[in-house]
Design an enzyme around this catalytic site. Sequence first.
Site, short mmCIF file in Angstrom:
data_model
loop_
_atom_site.label_atom_id
_atom_site.label_comp_id
_atom_site.label_asym_id
_atom_site.label_seq_id
_atom_site.Cartn_x
_atom_site.Cartn_y
_atom_site.Cartn_z
N ASP A 292 -30.81 34.05 -68.84
CA ASP A 292 -31.03 34.15 -70.29
C ASP A 292 -30.35 35.43 -70.80
O ASP A 292 -30.50 36.50 -70.22
CB ASP A 292 -32.54 34.21 -70.54
N GLU B 136 -30.02 30.05 -75.59
CA GLU B 136 -29.19 30.99 -74.81
C GLU B 136 -29.68 31.05 -73.37
O GLU B 136 -29.56 32.05 -72.68
CB GLU B 136 -29.19 32.40 -75.44
N1 LIG Z 1 -25.21 31.63 -82.09
C1 LIG Z 1 -26.11 30.91 -81.47
N2 LIG Z 1 -27.35 31.40 -81.28
C2 LIG Z 1 -28.27 30.68 -80.62
C3 LIG Z 1 -27.96 29.39 -80.14
N3 LIG Z 1 -29.07 28.92 -79.53
C4 LIG Z 1 -30.03 29.86 -79.64
N4 LIG Z 1 -29.56 30.93 -80.30
C5 LIG Z 1 -30.23 32.17 -80.66
O1 LIG Z 1 -30.66 32.88 -79.52
C6 LIG Z 1 -31.64 33.80 -79.94
C7 LIG Z 1 -32.69 33.91 -78.90
O2 LIG Z 1 -33.55 34.92 -79.28
P1 LIG Z 1 -34.78 35.40 -78.45
O3 LIG Z 1 -35.48 34.21 -77.82
O4 LIG Z 1 -35.61 36.27 -79.32
O5 LIG Z 1 -34.18 36.17 -77.24
P2 LIG Z 1 -33.26 37.45 -77.19
O6 LIG Z 1 -32.95 38.01 -78.54
O7 LIG Z 1 -32.08 37.13 -76.35
O8 LIG Z 1 -34.17 38.47 -76.46
P3 LIG Z 1 -34.56 38.50 -74.92
O9 LIG Z 1 -34.35 37.12 -74.34
O10 LIG Z 1 -35.99 38.90 -74.88
O11 LIG Z 1 -33.68 39.49 -74.27
C8 LIG Z 1 -32.16 33.31 -81.29
O12 LIG Z 1 -31.73 34.17 -82.30
C9 LIG Z 1 -31.49 31.95 -81.45
O13 LIG Z 1 -31.18 31.66 -82.80
C10 LIG Z 1 -26.65 28.88 -80.39
O14 LIG Z 1 -26.28 27.77 -80.00
N5 LIG Z 1 -25.77 29.68 -81.03
#
Ligand SMILES: Nc1nc2c(ncn2[C@@H]2O[C@H](COP(=O)(O)OP(=O)(O)OP(=O)(O)O)[C@@H](O)[C@H]2O)c(=O)[nH]1
Length: 369
Positions: free
Chosen positions: A245, A288
């Site tokens: 992740d 992600e």
């Molecule tokens: N650009 C983009 N963002 C995505 C996609 N799928 C998920 N996200 C973003 O990934 C982010 C995940 O955020 P969090 O679950 O808070 O995790 P994080 O900010 O990586 O924090 P930690 O995992 O705790 O390190 C969110 O802002 C989602 O909108 C995608 O296909 N494209």
Amino acid sequence: MMRKHASIPAEWWADFLLNQYSRSRRLGYLLSGVVLVLLPVFTILDATLVSYSNGELIWKHILLRLPAAILATTFLLLHHKKSPDFWAYPLLLTLNLSIVGMMAAMFVLHYSEQGGHLLYITQGLTLAIIAVATATVYGVRDLVLIYGLPFMAVIAFIVFSGSPVPDNPIHLIFIPAAMGIGLVIATMLYQEHRRTFIASQQLEHSALTDALTGLPNRRSMQTHLQAEWSRAKRDEQCFAVLMADLDHFKAVNDQHGHEVGDEVLTILASRFTTTLRGGDRVARWGGEEFLLLIPNATVESAMAVAEKVRRVVAEPTFATSAGHLAVTLSLGVALHRQTESIDEVISRADKALYRAKLEGRNRAVLADR
Ligand SMILES: Nc1nc2c(ncn2[C@@H]2O[C@H](COP(=O)(O)OP(=O)(O)OP(=O)(O)O)[C@@H](O)[C@H]2O)c(=O)[nH]1
């Protein structure tokens, strides 16, 4: 000029061949049934319609039809066995060659017979049906073999035998005409088959692929996990699940926008694919989060892969349209236990990932065993 073949990408050729084998099997099955019905009917028709000048002729006919009858029966018997399909195309080809050869021989036998022209017509039409059946599997390529040899033999016979021309030579035109029609229909059906195959492959590919990164998606990975789980059970081996992740990915989106976030995900995917070995797999599990499947793993080898992946993500920085971004990844690593389900091993990898986040991110943590 024939229309150009709808081209099949190299990576789909193996599937296309398998598809052709099973088509050959289905077509051959149908054709064998038709042949086994038609052969006795033709024999009876010949015996009643053609006035044989020689009593032995009927036996010659039966003997000429025997190879096709044996091949058709063999096809039906093999079809009913639960076997792979690879035999079907060569047998279909041999069956057709035997039928066309048989018809050519009967043509020669009847060429100068009174009333024999009826046979020319039925033979010509039957040839066309067989041509369509075969050529829809492999295109017109193999028709050269199926038709070419017997046809040349017949032409050579007509030219060199010096036999008198039959009473109704106009009927001879039915044979090349039927062959020509068969060829055109077969080509069209073959093209249609290729197009349908490509469309269904594209559909299947998109159903199993993540559109953004081009990696296999969750559904695709579930199939691989299931296969690996069964294999591990059978061979008493372990596989490892790595849940990866991105760290603070929300911040990337918030600071640079979603498009840049997407670029990061795409670069990450390409780093995964260039880092992993042939047998290892990676899929976009969601947002992600990525799942890596390492077959035949030990704790040491699984942790080594996790560490390698972590390092290639951390450095060098990701070149995006918003400039070079420092990106890191946290991983949870779980080695499958013989007794546990797929969901259980994934859940342990998830918990290890959670710990990796808690312990400061940019690290790989091994799950409790
Ligand atoms: N650009 C983009 N963002 C995505 C996609 N799928 C998920 N996200 C973003 O990934 C982010 C995940 O955020 P969090 O679950 O808070 O995790 P994080 O900010 O990586 O924090 P930690 O995992 O705790 O390190 C969110 O802002 C989602 O909108 C995608 O296909 N494209």
